[in-house]
Design an enzyme around this catalytic site. Sequence first.
Site, short mmCIF file in Angstrom:
data_model
loop_
_atom_site.label_atom_id
_atom_site.label_comp_id
_atom_site.label_asym_id
_atom_site.label_seq_id
_atom_site.Cartn_x
_atom_site.Cartn_y
_atom_site.Cartn_z
N CYS A 139 0.83 -1.21 0.00
CA CYS A 139 0.00 0.00 0.00
C CYS A 139 0.86 1.26 0.00
O CYS A 139 0.67 2.16 -0.83
CB CYS A 139 -0.94 -0.02 1.20
SG CYS A 139 -0.16 -0.41 2.78
N TYR A 140 1.81 1.34 0.92
CA TYR A 140 2.75 2.47 0.93
C TYR A 140 3.49 2.56 -0.41
O TYR A 140 3.69 3.64 -0.96
CB TYR A 140 3.79 2.28 2.03
CG TYR A 140 3.45 2.73 3.41
CD1 TYR A 140 2.98 4.03 3.68
CD2 TYR A 140 3.66 1.88 4.50
CE1 TYR A 140 2.72 4.44 4.97
CE2 TYR A 140 3.40 2.30 5.81
CZ TYR A 140 2.93 3.58 6.03
OH TYR A 140 2.70 3.99 7.32
#
Length: 321
Positions: A139-140
Amino acid sequence: MNQLRKSIGIVGARGHTGAELIKLVARHPHLDLAFVSSRELAGQPLAEHNAEYHGELCYENLAHEDVAARRADVVVLALPNGKAAGVVAAIDAVKGEGYDPVIVDLSADYRFDSAWYYGLPELTRDAYRGQRRISNPGCYATAMQLAIAPLKDLLAGPPACFGVSGYSGAGTTPSDKNDPAKLQDNLMPYSLVNHMHEREVTRHLGVPVEFMPHVAPHFRGITMTVNLWLTQPLTLEAVRARYTARYASEPLVEVIDDAPWVSHIANRHDLQIGGFTLAPGGKRVVVVATIDNLLKGAATQAMQNINLALGYPELESIPHE
């Protein structure tokens, strides 16, 4: 377009991402949920835990060999890091019997394996060649790469990325990073150098990055503030134009003028980039990206990859404007 119905099984279905993916599968006109595996919820009806699902399936505690024996067309691994290899090995063991499903791994286990397709569609879909093994980006890492990519060719040094995530990103296993009491009125830094997502972005974007992650008291959503030094000065209009042009045909990337708010991206399937700010001299740019870590940062991106692999429209079952 492929119109055939396909079956899909989810291993690790109890977690936040597994629950979001079940909602997307329930909406999909061509996918049928074949099994949901969870040790903790084994025997409990799925419909009691997920309001979007209306079938009769119950959670099961499936051994690796049982997952392979079900012969689902797609197997999604929503497991903690380090747990995927056993399931993959069990499926590989029966490949000679004519079973070769699409496997989508949501963990970091295969993001550094060149034999697996790295599925960040907005940046890598042109490299998809029918691979049956797909590694879903972090996600990051998704937020960082989409925030950096339009200026990658002008970078004068490693982008510095300050990331803040809601505590759902820490999973369901209890820890300081998902304890609301410890996070209250707090911002918790961790893994400030050599984080796995730092290495992931460096590998797949092809430029070194510096990443400093933090956890905040909110449940879902990431704010990623990225500092970019450039080899030549740009105007603010030129910076904006690069992002607008790069993502003009990407429905799940929205370029806006103001700095995006994490509260606005929660429960949305797209990513927002904005807040373009130029330092005096024109060689330093700051941009801000927000993403729901459970959706475009995980389940939504997995569905994009599943649709791509099965020949369905990429955004099938994904709500978008």
